[in-house]
Design a protein around this motif. Sequence first.
Motif, mmCIF file in Angstrom:
data_model
loop_
_atom_site.group_PDB
_atom_site.id
_atom_site.type_symbol
_atom_site.label_atom_id
_atom_site.label_comp_id
_atom_site.label_asym_id
_atom_site.label_seq_id
_atom_site.Cartn_x
_atom_site.Cartn_y
_atom_site.Cartn_z
ATOM 1 N N CYS A 1 -36.154 47.340 -7.198
ATOM 2 C CA CYS A 1 -37.273 46.804 -6.418
ATOM 3 C C CYS A 1 -36.812 46.325 -5.042
ATOM 4 O O CYS A 1 -37.516 46.499 -4.039
ATOM 5 C CB CYS A 1 -37.949 45.662 -7.172
ATOM 6 S SG CYS A 1 -38.786 46.176 -8.685
ATOM 7 N N GLN A 2 -35.626 45.728 -4.988
ATOM 8 C CA GLN A 2 -35.096 45.235 -3.710
ATOM 9 C C GLN A 2 -34.692 46.379 -2.789
ATOM 10 O O GLN A 2 -34.811 46.271 -1.555
ATOM 11 C CB GLN A 2 -33.904 44.308 -3.971
ATOM 12 C CG GLN A 2 -34.303 42.990 -4.615
ATOM 13 C CD GLN A 2 -33.109 42.172 -5.085
ATOM 14 O OE1 GLN A 2 -32.048 42.726 -5.402
ATOM 15 N NE2 GLN A 2 -33.266 40.863 -5.148
ATOM 16 N N LEU A 3 -34.215 47.471 -3.375
ATOM 17 C CA LEU A 3 -33.808 48.626 -2.577
ATOM 18 C C LEU A 3 -35.003 49.429 -2.070
ATOM 19 O O LEU A 3 -34.910 50.123 -1.059
ATOM 20 C CB LEU A 3 -32.912 49.552 -3.413
ATOM 21 C CG LEU A 3 -31.512 49.046 -3.759
ATOM 22 C CD1 LEU A 3 -30.840 49.995 -4.750
ATOM 23 C CD2 LEU A 3 -30.652 48.908 -2.495
ATOM 24 N N ALA A 4 -36.112 49.336 -2.777
ATOM 25 C CA ALA A 4 -37.284 50.150 -2.456
ATOM 26 C C ALA A 4 -37.962 49.690 -1.171
ATOM 27 O O ALA A 4 -38.126 48.495 -0.919
ATOM 28 C CB ALA A 4 -38.269 50.116 -3.611
ATOM 29 N N GLN A 5 -38.340 50.676 -0.360
ATOM 30 C CA GLN A 5 -39.109 50.452 0.862
ATOM 31 C C GLN A 5 -40.533 50.975 0.651
ATOM 32 O O GLN A 5 -40.793 51.704 -0.314
ATOM 33 C CB GLN A 5 -38.441 51.194 2.022
ATOM 34 C CG GLN A 5 -37.020 50.742 2.326
ATOM 35 C CD GLN A 5 -36.951 49.282 2.765
ATOM 36 O OE1 GLN A 5 -37.752 48.839 3.604
ATOM 37 N NE2 GLN A 5 -36.035 48.523 2.183
ATOM 38 N N PRO A 6 -41.462 50.620 1.524
ATOM 39 C CA PRO A 6 -42.815 51.158 1.388
ATOM 40 C C PRO A 6 -42.816 52.679 1.238
ATOM 41 O O PRO A 6 -42.046 53.371 1.909
ATOM 42 C CB PRO A 6 -43.491 50.725 2.700
ATOM 43 C CG PRO A 6 -42.790 49.446 3.048
ATOM 44 C CD PRO A 6 -41.360 49.644 2.633
ATOM 45 N N ASN A 7 -43.635 53.160 0.315
ATOM 46 C CA ASN A 7 -43.800 54.582 -0.034
ATOM 47 C C ASN A 7 -42.730 55.106 -0.986
ATOM 48 O O ASN A 7 -42.824 56.247 -1.446
ATOM 49 C CB ASN A 7 -43.859 55.479 1.210
ATOM 50 C CG ASN A 7 -45.007 55.122 2.119
ATOM 51 O OD1 ASN A 7 -46.123 54.904 1.654
ATOM 52 N ND2 ASN A 7 -44.730 55.032 3.411
ATOM 53 N N ASP A 8 -41.704 54.295 -1.290
ATOM 54 C CA ASP A 8 -40.664 54.742 -2.230
ATOM 55 C C ASP A 8 -41.191 54.765 -3.659
ATOM 56 O O ASP A 8 -42.222 54.155 -3.980
ATOM 57 C CB ASP A 8 -39.433 53.828 -2.155
ATOM 58 C CG ASP A 8 -38.599 54.085 -0.909
ATOM 59 O OD1 ASP A 8 -38.913 55.058 -0.174
ATOM 60 O OD2 ASP A 8 -37.650 53.318 -0.648
ATOM 61 N N GLN B 1 -37.730 57.470 -0.821
ATOM 62 C CA GLN B 1 -36.638 57.447 -1.800
ATOM 63 C C GLN B 1 -37.187 57.543 -3.223
ATOM 64 O O GLN B 1 -38.243 56.978 -3.515
ATOM 65 C CB GLN B 1 -35.867 56.127 -1.714
ATOM 66 C CG GLN B 1 -35.037 55.880 -0.502
ATOM 67 C CD GLN B 1 -34.222 54.619 -0.687
ATOM 68 O OE1 GLN B 1 -33.029 54.644 -0.943
ATOM 69 N NE2 GLN B 1 -34.876 53.468 -0.577
ATOM 70 N N LEU B 2 -36.436 58.203 -4.082
ATOM 71 C CA LEU B 2 -36.697 58.152 -5.515
ATOM 72 C C LEU B 2 -35.531 57.409 -6.159
ATOM 73 O O LEU B 2 -34.385 57.869 -6.120
ATOM 74 C CB LEU B 2 -36.821 59.562 -6.095
ATOM 75 C CG LEU B 2 -36.849 59.682 -7.627
ATOM 76 C CD1 LEU B 2 -37.952 58.814 -8.244
ATOM 77 C CD2 LEU B 2 -37.023 61.136 -8.057
#
Length: 487
Positions: free
Chosen positions: A443-450, A368-369
């Motif tokens: 930051c909470q929405l972000a997953q690894p590699n995002d 995700q971006l």
Amino acid sequence: MIILKEILYKVAIEAVKGSTDIAVNKIEFDSRKITENDVFVAIRGSVSNGHEFIEKALSLGATAIVCDTFPEIIIHGITYIQVKDTNNALAFLATNYFGNPSHNLKLVGITGTNGKTTIASLLYQLFKKAGFKVGLLSTVKILVDDKEYKATHTTPDSLTINQYLKEMSDVGVEYCFMEVSSHGIHQKRTEGLHFEGGVFTNLSHDHLDYHATFAEYRDVKKSFFDNLPKSAFALSNIDDKNGLVMLQNTPARKLTYALKLYADYKAQILENQLSGLLLKINDNEVWVRLIGTFNAYNLLAIYGVAVELGLEHFEVLRLLSELESVSGRFQFIISNQNITAIVDYAHTPDALENVLKTINDIRTKNEQLITVLGCGGDRDKTKRPIMANIASELSDKAIITSDNPRTENPEDIIAQMEKGVEPQNFKKTISITDRKQAIKTACQLAQPNDIILIAGKGHETYQEIQGVRHDFDDMKIVKELLNQLNK
């Protein structure tokens, strides 16, 4: 003390009342700073008119007044100098007062909508690495060789510019790199300075709250090149449609740079990764630590300036490979969860689009971006919906938030931004007024590699709300939040 007539050289005087053969202390355009025997220059600004403070300046001890209209009451023993343009007069008074310091070093001005700070700062870095004493006048900071001062404007006022140039001259600085804003040019802050060269980066939507039209904005930029001396060079990005316009009437030596068109300085991007760029510059390859097409343009301009100033081109390529990114300009960290957070100053539609396209060119699309974006208050309102549209179109998620609301209601700014979001992008766009909460949500929405992009404020370490600056550092905050998520 200095004799008044000695600092009036090149000032376009229309009339004088009193004697110019008097000793004066210093020059001021802020009546609150006046002391005994000072010269007060009455500036007509966008907020206040200095002519209204002539009486106050006199009460504090001013002995000479520079104005565009004589006051109704003329006091015996005071010298009044009438000029057509007090901004212009201030510039020449300042350079004369400080002994024309720009003639004692090689001063290069960088102008354009985007890239000014990066080019000026990296030129400073490059010439320091080459072993020279160097000065920097930028949005981020002012440097007199190794001594650092806080910057308050992209282009400081004429007195401040010449004061720093004098200090640079005194300590043996050989080169100075200076951001030149459209405001600074229009307000004549750079008049009287001797430039060794000028650089045009690009022109896009910005400052239309100040300039009536885009054409006026362009022509103000162009006037900087029109006024360069024959001895200077004018280096222009001709991939920008206004690049050749800048060179039309300049008496300076005309030089060009480009990635797409044939130019004096030409570059090709061979590789573009998060770790850096592989460039071919004038048939020589170089690996650099900066990324993105916009930085390829910046580095090409830096290369051109360095060569024009006499550095050997292979040495310049070596130094380019050692340069590090400028604070708040595509500055990134990678968390323990492999989330990449990028902080960038992008505060114009063109700059935001460049950054997002750069990220999209590099990423695999399996991540995700997430973009966090705000627009400043009391500034150009027309770019707000455009920037929100760009962020929502080129991101997987866009969080619209506050920037520096200044005297405006941040929710009103956000509402204007929301109008630019196309219907197909509604579901991936959310609005959160509190900027820290917006970054936390990203930051909470972000997953690894995002990838998280936090745009608009860059190097700034404050948020301005109703005239009060509160501590706020995008990079510091996102680091803390990502560290908390790792625990």
